[in-house]
Every structure is written in C-alpha cells, then in structure tokens.
Design a protein around this motif. Structure first.
Motif, short mmCIF file in Angstrom:
data_model
loop_
_atom_site.label_atom_id
_atom_site.label_comp_id
_atom_site.label_asym_id
_atom_site.label_seq_id
_atom_site.Cartn_x
_atom_site.Cartn_y
_atom_site.Cartn_z
N PRO A 1 -5.46 10.89 -15.54
CA PRO A 1 -6.63 10.31 -14.53
C PRO A 1 -6.64 8.96 -14.67
N GLU A 2 -6.35 8.26 -16.02
CA GLU A 2 -6.27 6.85 -15.67
C GLU A 2 -5.61 6.10 -14.80
N GLU A 3 -4.25 6.70 -14.90
CA GLU A 3 -3.09 6.44 -14.03
C GLU A 3 -3.46 6.38 -12.63
N ASN A 4 -3.79 7.43 -12.28
CA ASN A 4 -4.49 7.72 -10.84
C ASN A 4 -5.62 6.87 -10.38
N ILE A 5 -6.50 6.48 -11.23
CA ILE A 5 -7.63 5.50 -10.80
C ILE A 5 -7.09 4.17 -10.78
N THR A 6 -6.16 3.76 -11.54
CA THR A 6 -5.61 2.63 -11.32
C THR A 6 -4.84 2.52 -10.12
N THR A 7 -4.25 3.47 -9.61
CA THR A 7 -3.46 3.37 -8.48
C THR A 7 -4.46 3.29 -7.35
N ILE B 1 0.83 -1.09 -0.07
CA ILE B 1 0.03 -0.09 0.06
C ILE B 1 0.84 1.21 0.08
N ASP B 2 1.95 1.33 0.81
CA ASP B 2 2.65 2.37 0.91
C ASP B 2 3.53 2.51 -0.34
N GLU B 3 3.84 1.35 -1.09
CA GLU B 3 4.58 1.65 -2.56
C GLU B 3 3.61 2.21 -3.42
N THR B 4 2.49 1.45 -3.41
CA THR B 4 1.44 2.04 -4.36
C THR B 4 1.11 3.87 -4.24
N LYS B 5 0.79 3.93 -3.17
CA LYS B 5 0.49 5.11 -2.62
C LYS B 5 1.42 6.24 -3.29
N GLU B 6 2.58 5.94 -3.61
CA GLU B 6 3.61 7.01 -4.08
C GLU B 6 3.35 7.23 -5.40
N LYS B 7 2.47 6.18 -6.11
CA LYS B 7 2.39 6.52 -7.50
C LYS B 7 1.20 7.34 -7.80
N TYR B 8 0.54 7.80 -6.91
CA TYR B 8 -0.50 8.70 -6.94
C TYR B 8 0.01 9.90 -7.02
N SER B 9 -0.60 10.82 -8.15
CA SER B 9 0.07 12.42 -8.51
C SER B 9 -1.07 13.25 -8.49
N TYR B 10 -0.66 14.64 -8.23
CA TYR B 10 -1.67 15.53 -8.01
C TYR B 10 -2.40 15.57 -9.53
N LYS C 1 -7.64 1.95 -7.29
CA LYS C 1 -8.29 0.48 -7.50
C LYS C 1 -7.35 -0.43 -6.97
N ASN C 2 -6.02 -0.32 -7.24
CA ASN C 2 -5.05 -1.19 -6.63
C ASN C 2 -4.93 -1.13 -5.00
N ILE C 3 -5.03 0.08 -4.69
CA ILE C 3 -5.01 0.30 -3.05
C ILE C 3 -6.31 -0.22 -2.38
#
Length: 312
Positions: free
Chosen positions: A125-131, A110-119, A133-135
C-alpha cells in the motif's frame, strides 16, 4: 457574486467537492464564465486563481518540473502585462510553445508513473500511495499550465476556442488517465458497469461508513446508476439467519459483509476522486468556451472579487 468555499475532501453547500486546498476558496472553473445578457457571457480574468495555484503547487513539484513550470508561469505573468496585439501575439506563441513542451513532458511522466501502480492484493500500500501522490503532483502542474494556456488564449482572441483541438485533447488525456486509475483503485469494471467483486470494493466501505460522501465517488464512475442504494444491495446479497428472541419470537438476522480497505487505499481513492472533479471542471470550461458567445472581461472588479474570495 456568490461566495462558495472549497475544502479538500469536504462537501460544499451545493454538494460539489472542493479540490484546491484547505482555506483556499474559488468558484468551479466553469463558473468563471458568467451571464452577461440572455445570449452573451463573460469570462472573468482569473489571474488570481492561477497565481494561487502556482503558489501551492510550485512547492511540491519535482525539481526538474518546477524549473519548467516556473518558466511557463513567469512567462505568462510577463506576457499578460502587454496590451498591444502586435506584442501579445509573439508572446503568446512563445508561451504556447513552453506550455506544449511541459504538458508533453508531463504526459510521459504520468504514463511512466502510472505503470508502477499495482493491484492491491499484489502490492505494498505504501508503494501504491506514493505512486498516486506523484501522479497527483504532476496532474496539478498539468492543470495549472492548461489554465495559463487558456488565460493567454482567451485574452488574445477568445473566439479562437471555437476551433480548439489541442486544449480539448490535453484535457481528454488527463480524464482518461485518472479515470482508469480511479476505476482500478475502487475496483470498478467499465466493461460490465459494476464492481468486479461486490464485497471487496472500497466503495461499499464508504457506503456504510461515509455515506454522505458516497455520491461524490459514484457519480464519476462511467455509466453507473447513482440512484441505487449500495447498502441495500449488500443487504439483499447477504446471508440471513433465523433464530428466536427472549420472548420466543422468531426473528431473522442479516449479516452484512464488506471489506475494510487499508487507509492508504482510501487516501488514493480520495486523491483521484478530487483530481477527476477538477479535470471535469476545467473540461467543462473549455467546452463552454468552444460553444462561443463568450467575451473576455479583464475588468479590475472581477479580479478584485477573486482576490478577495481567495483570501478568505
């Protein structure tokens, strides 16, 4: 027992958010603790809840997590068949070890995946929602494992919750991670207890377009005054323009501005909102068990009631 149906993203009759799945109905986790007398309470054997959640989340968990999750679930199912304390104790110790190992692994993921979320302004938006959903998938497994842990601990010695440190800490971790992500998604500053840019937060879009849902988004914001009318706040901050109507009467028009967020931003906010409600619900259950005066109730009547509720 009153029956209350939960649906993802929809309000229940009592105004709370459903967070499990469409057509899956159970009480809030903390509602599993029910009054027995004026001073004592019962914790219902909630095996059917764990089984229903496993059936849902095992299908979407990543393969490496699914294998560990299945091990915990299978061991929990096997260990609860014993009644003798001398057999249950070593079984619980093994289940505790498996649960702790999986929860620790999930925290790293979760910590590792969280770092992939960007402003939102710098991210796809597609990359953020994937992040997100993985979390969500990892958090759901995390909570399911916590429930296995709680169930096994309660059935063995429910009074031990009075000295619990580990389960509370695990819940605090999840609350902190999801809260931080949620605040970033909706643009809320915890330092100033307000939205960072008043007109750009998606909360204003929700206020004007889904106002009946607004309280479910704002009441989980830290130190936020939920009594304030966000629509009125935007109107007060908006531009006004004077003109005349057809009868040559002076009128004033107010132009309200708010950002229309990408639909995947709204999806991310809803996912995190539901996770937060779910996390806070299990946290309330742990707190209730810590307070004591709760007995473990393994009666078949309670189990059958939950099974019936889940099947509706």
């Amino acid at each position: 027992m009153s029956k209350t149906k939960l649906f993802v993203g929809l309000r229940r009759e009592n105004g709370q958010i459903g967070y499990l799945s469409e057509s899956l109905a159970i009480p809030e986790f903390f509602e599993l603790v029910r009054p027995k007398s004026e001073i004592r309470y019962d914790l219902v054997d909630f095996s059917p809840v764990i089984e229903a959640l496993h059936s849902k989340h095992d299908k979407i968990a990543e393969q490496s997590i699914r294998e560990k999750y299945s091990s915990v679930f299978n061991y929990w199912q096997e260990s609860k068949t014993y009644s003798k304390i001398e057999i249950k104790l070593p079984k619980f110790e093994s289940l505790s070890q498996l649960s702790n190992e999986l929860i620790t692994s999930l925290q790293f993921r979760i910590d590792e995946t969280k770092e992939k979320y960007s402003y939102r302004r710098t991210a796809n938006p597609e990359e953020n929602i994937t992040t997100i959903k993985n979390i969500e998938n990892d958090c759901n497994v995390y909570i399911d494992v916590l429930l296995c842990f709680i169930h096994a601990k309660a059935s063995l010695e429910i009074e031990s919750f009075k000295k619990d440190v580990v389960l509370g800490r695990y819940c605090d971790y999840l609350d902190k991670v999801i809260t931080d992500l949620y605040n970033r998604v909706v643009g809320f500053s915890t330092l100033q207890d307000r939205f960072e840019l008043d007109d750009s937060s998606l909360i204003y879009y929700i206020a004007f377009n889904e106002n009946e849902e607004l309280n479910h988004y704002t009441k989980i914001l830290p130190h936020f005054d939920t009594s304030q009318d966000l629509r009125l706040k935007r109107m007060i901050a908006s531009r006004s323009e004077s003109s005349y109507n057809h009868q040559n009467e002076s009128i004033t028009r107010i132009e309200v501005e708010y950002r229309s967020p990408h639909y995947q931003e709204l999806e991310a906010a809803k996912i995190l909102r539901n996770l937060l409600h779910k996390t806070k619900s299990i946290s309330k259950l742990i707190t209730r068990l810590r307070e004591g005066n709760v007995d473990w109730n393994p009666s078949e009547d309670g189990v059958e009631e939950l099974k019936q509720l889940l099947s509706e």
